[in-house]
Design a protein around this motif. Structure first.
Motif, mmCIF file in Angstrom:
data_model
loop_
_atom_site.group_PDB
_atom_site.id
_atom_site.type_symbol
_atom_site.label_atom_id
_atom_site.label_comp_id
_atom_site.label_asym_id
_atom_site.label_seq_id
_atom_site.Cartn_x
_atom_site.Cartn_y
_atom_site.Cartn_z
ATOM 1 N N MET A 1 11.714 1.907 10.663
ATOM 2 C CA MET A 1 11.049 1.804 9.365
ATOM 3 C C MET A 1 10.312 0.459 9.283
ATOM 4 O O MET A 1 10.790 -0.549 9.806
ATOM 5 N N LYS A 2 9.152 0.466 8.599
ATOM 6 C CA LYS A 2 8.381 -0.759 8.421
ATOM 7 C C LYS A 2 8.145 -1.015 6.932
ATOM 8 O O LYS A 2 7.883 -0.088 6.177
ATOM 9 N N VAL A 3 8.240 -2.296 6.561
ATOM 10 C CA VAL A 3 7.936 -2.726 5.196
ATOM 11 C C VAL A 3 6.717 -3.626 5.275
ATOM 12 O O VAL A 3 6.725 -4.641 5.974
ATOM 13 N N THR A 4 5.661 -3.257 4.549
ATOM 14 C CA THR A 4 4.406 -3.995 4.641
ATOM 15 C C THR A 4 3.980 -4.494 3.271
ATOM 16 O O THR A 4 3.998 -3.755 2.296
ATOM 17 N N ILE A 5 3.621 -5.779 3.210
ATOM 18 C CA ILE A 5 3.016 -6.357 2.014
ATOM 19 C C ILE A 5 1.752 -7.086 2.479
ATOM 20 O O ILE A 5 1.819 -8.014 3.286
ATOM 21 N N PHE A 6 0.610 -6.638 2.011
ATOM 22 C CA PHE A 6 -0.685 -7.185 2.451
ATOM 23 C C PHE A 6 -0.809 -8.659 2.052
ATOM 24 O O PHE A 6 -0.384 -9.035 0.958
ATOM 25 N N PRO A 7 -1.339 -9.527 2.933
ATOM 26 C CA PRO A 7 -1.921 -9.248 4.251
ATOM 27 C C PRO A 7 -0.957 -9.506 5.409
ATOM 28 O O PRO A 7 -1.387 -9.605 6.555
ATOM 29 N N ASP A 31 5.408 -12.199 -5.105
ATOM 30 C CA ASP A 31 4.696 -10.954 -4.829
ATOM 31 C C ASP A 31 5.624 -9.902 -4.228
ATOM 32 O O ASP A 31 5.522 -8.710 -4.552
ATOM 33 N N PHE A 32 6.524 -10.342 -3.366
ATOM 34 C CA PHE A 32 7.460 -9.411 -2.724
ATOM 35 C C PHE A 32 8.387 -8.808 -3.774
ATOM 36 O O PHE A 32 8.592 -7.581 -3.804
ATOM 37 N N ILE A 33 8.943 -9.646 -4.634
ATOM 38 C CA ILE A 33 9.848 -9.151 -5.678
ATOM 39 C C ILE A 33 9.099 -8.263 -6.669
ATOM 40 O O ILE A 33 9.614 -7.223 -7.114
ATOM 41 N N LYS A 34 7.880 -8.649 -7.003
ATOM 42 C CA LYS A 34 7.074 -7.830 -7.913
ATOM 43 C C LYS A 34 6.825 -6.456 -7.303
ATOM 44 O O LYS A 34 6.903 -5.424 -7.991
ATOM 45 N N GLY A 35 6.530 -6.431 -6.004
ATOM 46 C CA GLY A 35 6.312 -5.159 -5.331
ATOM 47 C C GLY A 35 7.544 -4.284 -5.328
ATOM 48 O O GLY A 35 7.469 -3.064 -5.507
ATOM 49 N N LEU A 36 8.712 -4.904 -5.154
ATOM 50 C CA LEU A 36 9.972 -4.157 -5.185
ATOM 51 C C LEU A 36 10.274 -3.629 -6.585
ATOM 52 O O LEU A 36 10.755 -2.508 -6.746
ATOM 53 N N SER A 37 9.988 -4.440 -7.590
ATOM 54 C CA SER A 37 10.334 -4.079 -8.971
ATOM 55 C C SER A 37 9.395 -3.023 -9.542
ATOM 56 O O SER A 37 9.824 -2.162 -10.322
ATOM 57 N N THR A 38 8.113 -3.097 -9.176
ATOM 58 C CA THR A 38 7.123 -2.175 -9.751
ATOM 59 C C THR A 38 6.807 -1.008 -8.820
ATOM 60 O O THR A 38 6.129 -0.059 -9.223
ATOM 61 N N GLU A 39 7.308 -1.098 -7.582
ATOM 62 C CA GLU A 39 7.025 -0.081 -6.563
ATOM 63 C C GLU A 39 5.541 -0.019 -6.244
ATOM 64 O O GLU A 39 5.014 1.018 -5.836
ATOM 65 N N ASN A 40 4.857 -1.140 -6.440
ATOM 66 C CA ASN A 40 3.437 -1.267 -6.114
ATOM 67 C C ASN A 40 3.233 -2.514 -5.263
ATOM 68 O O ASN A 40 3.869 -3.532 -5.501
ATOM 69 N N GLY A 41 2.353 -2.427 -4.281
ATOM 70 C CA GLY A 41 2.054 -3.588 -3.449
ATOM 71 C C GLY A 41 2.839 -3.630 -2.162
ATOM 72 O O GLY A 41 2.477 -4.342 -1.235
ATOM 73 N N LEU A 42 3.945 -2.868 -2.095
ATOM 74 C CA LEU A 42 4.717 -2.749 -0.865
ATOM 75 C C LEU A 42 4.559 -1.337 -0.322
ATOM 76 O O LEU A 42 4.578 -0.368 -1.077
ATOM 77 N N THR A 43 4.420 -1.230 0.993
ATOM 78 C CA THR A 43 4.321 0.077 1.634
ATOM 79 C C THR A 43 5.496 0.276 2.580
ATOM 80 O O THR A 43 5.820 -0.612 3.367
ATOM 81 N N ILE A 44 6.127 1.426 2.481
ATOM 82 C CA ILE A 44 7.226 1.781 3.367
ATOM 83 C C ILE A 44 6.734 2.892 4.287
ATOM 84 O O ILE A 44 6.197 3.902 3.822
ATOM 85 N N SER A 45 6.911 2.700 5.588
ATOM 86 C CA SER A 45 6.408 3.696 6.529
ATOM 87 C C SER A 45 7.380 3.889 7.684
ATOM 88 O O SER A 45 8.219 3.033 7.971
ATOM 89 N N GLU A 46 7.223 5.023 8.335
ATOM 90 C CA GLU A 46 8.030 5.325 9.511
ATOM 91 C C GLU A 46 7.227 6.241 10.416
ATOM 92 O O GLU A 46 6.694 7.262 9.953
#
Length: 221
Positions: A1-7, A31-46
């Motif tokens: 699994m990969k966790v991505t936060i741009f850039p 930004d990382f915490i905001k992405g986790l809390s809002t489910e926006n800005g972080l991408t989860i992929s596999e």
């Protein structure tokens, strides 16, 4: 699994190996915490496939200071209590349920209005009425809280990525080492975000350890 936060390049996470993301950048951390809390800005992929965030990630924040950390497991625990009942238990609970309803029905007859009692028998409602839940006050140390939560995830939701932050403020080197072994034994996917002024390596030799410096440059141990 990969966790991505741009850039930033993706962070690798796999079962049984703790992934630690340390940073000295307030912006990256926020930004990382905001992405986790809002489910926006972080991408989860596999396997290059984007995964649904809510279905694959649980953000637990700082579980040590969260008084409601065990509430997420309340329904699962109650369901397990029902599943563990044998036939004698069920028959006895049915009789108790009937007796309770009979008492209420007798009281209802005293009112000069048409009343009735719901005749449905529902074990899950009885468990909910009993108020069965975990008592967090019996979990004494931060390490105990963390491992209790991880064991519950293994029992009820072993496939999700668990993300926590700033737990290393509560743990010494020995406990960090033990926690790494617990995650390995439970075979869970765990990522811990930690704000730190320096790239701490000694405690995380058996982890996948990343560091994002103040210039947002990513370092890997």
């Amino acid at each position: 699994m990969k966790v991505t936060i741009f850039p930033t390049e993706p962070f690798e996470v796999e079962n049984g190996i703790l992934t630690v993301v340390q940073t000295s950048s307030p912006k990256f951390y926020t930004d990382f915490i905001k992405g986790l809390s809002t489910e926006n800005g972080l991408t989860i992929s596999e396997d290059d496939e984007i995964l649904n965030f809510a279905s694959n990630v649980t953000y637990l924040k700082d579980v040590v200071t969260n008084p409601y950390v065990f509430d997420a497991f309340k329904s699962s625990l109650q369901n397990q209590v029902v599943d563990n009942l044998n036939e004698n238990n069920r028959q006895e609970l049915f009789r108790i349920d009937r007796r309770i309803k009979d008492i209420f029905l007798q009281s209802a007859y005293m009112e000069d209005v048409p009343l009735e009692i719901n005749d449905e028998w529902n074990l899950k409602k009885m468990v909910k009425y009993a108020g069965i839940q975990m008592v967090s006050s019996t979990v004494e140390t931060p390490y105990d809280i963390i491992t209790s939560v991880l064991n519950l995830f293994k029992k009820f939701n072993p496939k999700k990525l668990i993300v926590l932050n700033d737990l290393f403020n509560y743990l010494n080197s020995s406990q960090i080492s033990d926690l790494i072994q617990v995650i390995k034994a439970l075979d869970l996917k765990v990522l811990i975000l930690n704000f730190s002024d320096s790239f701490k390596k000694d405690d995380f030799k058996k982890c996948r350890n990343y560091y994002i410096d103040a210039d947002l440059v990513r370092w890997t141990d």
